[in-house]
Scaffold this motif. Structure first.
Motif, short mmCIF file in Angstrom:
data_model
loop_
_atom_site.label_atom_id
_atom_site.label_comp_id
_atom_site.label_asym_id
_atom_site.label_seq_id
_atom_site.Cartn_x
_atom_site.Cartn_y
_atom_site.Cartn_z
N PHE A 62 42.72 49.12 35.42
CA PHE A 62 44.10 48.68 35.64
C PHE A 62 45.08 49.36 34.71
O PHE A 62 46.28 49.29 34.90
CB PHE A 62 44.22 47.17 35.46
CG PHE A 62 43.34 46.39 36.38
CD1 PHE A 62 43.28 46.72 37.72
CD2 PHE A 62 42.56 45.36 35.91
CE1 PHE A 62 42.46 46.01 38.58
CE2 PHE A 62 41.73 44.66 36.76
CZ PHE A 62 41.68 44.99 38.10
N LEU A 64 42.44 44.05 43.92
CA LEU A 64 42.10 45.48 43.84
C LEU A 64 40.68 45.67 43.34
O LEU A 64 39.91 46.46 43.88
CB LEU A 64 43.07 46.20 42.89
CG LEU A 64 44.49 46.46 43.40
CD1 LEU A 64 45.33 47.09 42.31
CD2 LEU A 64 44.46 47.36 44.63
N SER A 65 40.32 44.92 42.30
CA SER A 65 38.98 45.10 41.72
C SER A 65 37.91 44.62 42.70
O SER A 65 36.76 45.02 42.60
CB SER A 65 38.86 44.36 40.40
OG SER A 65 38.70 42.98 40.62
N PRO A 95 40.31 51.20 40.60
CA PRO A 95 39.61 49.93 40.35
C PRO A 95 38.65 49.57 41.48
O PRO A 95 37.52 49.14 41.23
CB PRO A 95 40.75 48.91 40.27
CG PRO A 95 41.97 49.68 39.96
CD PRO A 95 41.76 51.07 40.48
N GLN A 115 45.64 42.40 40.82
CA GLN A 115 44.60 43.21 40.18
C GLN A 115 43.21 42.73 40.58
O GLN A 115 42.31 43.53 40.84
CB GLN A 115 44.74 43.14 38.65
CG GLN A 115 46.02 43.77 38.15
CD GLN A 115 46.05 43.87 36.65
OE1 GLN A 115 45.45 43.06 35.94
NE2 GLN A 115 46.76 44.85 36.13
N ALA A 116 43.07 41.40 40.65
CA ALA A 116 41.78 40.85 41.05
C ALA A 116 41.41 41.35 42.44
O ALA A 116 40.28 41.78 42.67
CB ALA A 116 41.83 39.32 41.03
N VAL A 126 35.70 41.24 37.63
CA VAL A 126 36.67 40.94 36.58
C VAL A 126 37.08 39.47 36.66
O VAL A 126 37.44 38.98 37.72
CB VAL A 126 37.93 41.82 36.70
CG1 VAL A 126 38.81 41.66 35.47
CG2 VAL A 126 37.55 43.28 36.90
N SER A 140 48.07 39.31 37.99
CA SER A 140 46.64 39.60 37.88
C SER A 140 45.89 39.22 39.16
O SER A 140 44.77 39.69 39.37
CB SER A 140 46.02 38.93 36.65
OG SER A 140 46.33 37.58 36.61
N PHE A 178 39.88 36.99 34.99
CA PHE A 178 41.10 37.08 34.21
C PHE A 178 41.36 35.80 33.42
O PHE A 178 40.90 34.72 33.79
CB PHE A 178 42.29 37.35 35.13
CG PHE A 178 42.22 38.67 35.82
CD1 PHE A 178 42.89 39.77 35.30
CD2 PHE A 178 41.49 38.83 36.97
CE1 PHE A 178 42.82 40.99 35.92
CE2 PHE A 178 41.41 40.04 37.61
CZ PHE A 178 42.08 41.13 37.09
N GLN A 230 40.96 46.32 30.29
CA GLN A 230 41.71 46.78 31.46
C GLN A 230 41.49 48.25 31.74
O GLN A 230 41.56 48.69 32.89
CB GLN A 230 43.19 46.50 31.25
CG GLN A 230 43.49 45.02 31.10
CD GLN A 230 44.42 44.52 32.17
OE1 GLN A 230 45.38 45.16 32.53
NE2 GLN A 230 44.12 43.35 32.69
#
Ligand code: ADP
Ligand code: MG
Lengths: 342, 281
Positions: A52, B181-182, A72, B178-179, A79, B175, A81, A47
């Protein structure tokens, strides 16, 4: 200089040191696994690379560029997850196209790229389905396609297979490796499953309590584990007391009790021979059948010893059978004491 | 009779006794003839109340006012409640529970008490006007205006928006954000394209609850709208208790129920239709 570099990377959560001064260099096109027990800081490391989690100390370099504090989005890494993190309200096609849309790629190009990557992960027929209409393995592949389609410099995978059942996990292992080879993408995968790490990586990084304790190619790691913990965590190992003989080569101490050395001997390196011959005598305690091999637990004067014998057609041993154990002295490995507690 | 039916009997009795029966009686009452000398004539039937309701501009005004006030209250609750629920879901462990309780505690205080509280604040010499005067301004008429009713309704209804939105936020996989964002999305894009579409079912339930409660609210329009600013529920109250014209009151109540039902069902269809395919609700 390596493609992805970590310099003394650290993360503290209050009083908890999640990751301590980790150094790592990943070459371009390499497949590296971060292997360690749960809670050892693998996810945190990943991360931090993905951006993150804020870095407490140290540096992350990507292709020579310092990305330690980059957002990010600007790192542009792919990525995947553990939970797949698919967008449940978007079709497979829209999930995969999301990153390209964010990059303002022209519509026609998006369509062709999405098509290509869905073919790569063998999901082209399911492009219009929604994530909830897919199986676990298919979701995993969507997540992989979504990360790959933006052609990231590095692919980060966090326990990508841990939510799959055993058969599917093996299939997806091959699949991930096939795709990684086809695309030639630099990949860093986190896993707590040693078999997974050994089977598909170019190199394995063993982590323990926030620290890296060994980095080696899978074969080297398996054959030459550095510490007691690693030899036990990576594959099965018989730990035997030993000492050095007059020539300075390690040998097993035959009277029980602790020797000055801890030696590791892999179960499949031991031959079962007729009782009365070999280096050690024992009695079969119990046996387990795995199809391609048998696993025997044998009671000896040095304690319980595990032996794996491939199912080569010879008759299996019954419980209580007396056997002799033999091995090549050169296959004994001397282990260092554990410097960190896992 | 199967065991399942037997077990649901107590709930059924409660449901029929406390909801279906009074509703049915109200419906029957709305067709009864009313005479100012004699009162309700239980065995004479008429459509007169419905006819007078549909032919009187006064009632149209009341219904329209009730509709726009409830719709505005619902909109304000969405605008305030959704971000509030999102911020709440992002808070650290001790603060989250503390703020959640803070949001819910008003529910423990009677609506009447809260309405009186607002009337103290908004009155001619209430705190708000005192501050305005202190700052050199002229006192403003706040009480007995739509403003007072709306602000108090939003205050009372906000928890009913926050709770369902909060519940659907709980189901979100952090997440996924987050995904996004990435993959290069900005924070606002994540909000708009990832978070909001996924909490739409919660927003939908929230709007249904808030609109329904606001359109049938009585205490707040009664206490903060006063004699002049009538809403449907307060008019029903007047018919029952001032005019003593129970059948007319029942007629208005029945029409309110039907209009409310119609609006909520079509709204539900409209929103659900848009999100059904993707969210599988
Ligand atoms: N957000 C957080 N706050 C506090 N401690 C955390 C947080 N995330 C992880 N940790 C701690 O950091 C350590 C490493 O966690 P993690 O990187 O998730 O381990 P792994 O992925 O190897 O299982 C654990 O002890 C965990 O409890
Ligand atoms: Mg983890």
């Amino acid at each position: 200089m390596a493609f992805l570099q970590l310099h003394a990377l650290s993360k503290r959560y209050g009083a908890v040191d999640a990751v301590v001064a980790t150094d790592l260099a990943v070459e371009k096109g390499e497949f590296v696994s971060l292997l360690g027990p749960s809670g050892c800081g693998k996810t945190t490391t990943l991360q931090m690379i993905a951006g993150f989690v804020d870095v407490s100390g140290g540096q992350i370099l990507l292709d020579g560029r310092d990305i330690t504090h980059a957002k990010p989005a600007s790192r542009g890494l792919g990525v995947v997850f553990q939970s797949y993190a698919l967008f449940p309200h978007m079709s497979v096609r829209d999930n995969v196209a999301f990153g390209l849309k964010m990059r303002k790629v022209p519509t026609a190009e998006i369509a062709s790229k999405v098509k290509t990557v869905l073919e790569l992960v063998r999901l082209a027929p399911h492009a219009d389905r929604y994530p909830r209409e897919l199986s676990g393995g298919q979701r995993q592949r969507v997540a992989l396609a979504r990360a790959l389609v933006i052609e990231p410099p590095v692919l980060l995978l966090d326990e990508p297979l841990s939510n799959l059942d055993a058969n599917l996990r093996e299939e997806m292992q091959f699949e991930i490796r096939r795709i990684q080879c086809a695309v030639g993408i630099t990949t860093l995968m986190v896993t707590h499953d040693q078999a997974e790490a050994l089977s598909i990586s170019d190199r394995v990084v063993v982590m323990q309590a926030g620290r890296v304790t060994q980095i080696d190619a899978p074969y080297k790691l398996y054959e030459h584990p550095r510490t007691r913990f690693i030899s036990d965590f990576v594959g099965k190992a018989n730990l035997l007391p030993g000492d050095y003989d007059q020539l300075g080569t390690p040998q097993v101490r035959h009277e029980s009790g602790d020797g000055e050395l801890t030696l590791s001997l892999r179960p499949e390196k031991i031959q079962l021979v007729d009782a009365g011959t070999g280096r050690l005598q024992g009695k079969v305690l119990d046996s387990y059948f795995f199809g391609s091999q048998w696993l025997y637990r044998i009671h000896t004067s040095l304690g319980e010893i595990t032996v794996v014998r491939s199912n080569d057609g010879s008759a299996p041993l019954g419980c209580g059978a007396a056997v002799g154990l033999d091995w090549q002295a050169s296959l004994l490995r001397v282990l260092a004491a554990d410097e960190v507690r896992a | 009779m199967s065991r399942g039916y037997l077990l649901s009997l107590p709930a059924l009795v409660l449901f029929v006794g406390l909801l279906i029966l009074p509703l049915g009686l109200t419906l029957v009452l709305s067709f009864n003839v009313f005479d100012y000398q004699v009162g309700v004539k239980a065995d004479e039937w008429t459509f007169a109340h419905y006819l007078s309701l549909f032919s009187d501009a006064y009632f149209y005004e009341i219904f329209w006012r009730t509709f726009w006030i409830s719709a505005l209250v619902t909109l304000l609750c969405v605008v305030i409640g959704v971000p509030e629920a999102y911020i709440l879901s992002r808070m650290g462990t001790p603060w989250r529970s503390i703020f959640l309780i803070l949001i819910l505690t008003p529910l423990l205080i009677s609506v009447v008490v809260r309405a009186f509280g607002w009337s103290l604040l908004l009155g001619a010499d209430g705190l708000v006007n005192q501050v305005i005067q202190f700052l050199g301004g002229r006192p403003v008429k706040l009480l007995y205006t739509p403003f007072a009713v709306i602000i108090a309704l939003v205050h009372v209804m906000l928890p009913f928006m926050i709770i369902p939105v909060w519940t659907s936020l709980q189901k979100l996989d952090p997440s996924a954000e987050q995904a996004a964002l990435s993959l290069g999305a900005s924070q606002t894009t994540v909000m708009r394209r990832i978070v909001l579409p996924q909490v739409m079912p919660g927003v939908l339930s929230g709007t249904l609850i808030v609109f329904g409660l606001a359109a049938s609210s009585f205490a707040i329009p009664g206490l903060l709208g006063g004699r002049r600013l009538k809403m449907v529920a307060t008019v029903v109250y007047d018919q029952y208790l001032s005019e003593l014209n129970w059948p007319m009151g029942a007629t208005i109540a029945v029409v309110l129920l039907l209009v409310n039902l119609l609006i909520m069902l079509s709204w539900n269809r409209m929103v659900e239709g848009r999100y059904k395919k993707s969210l599988g609700v």
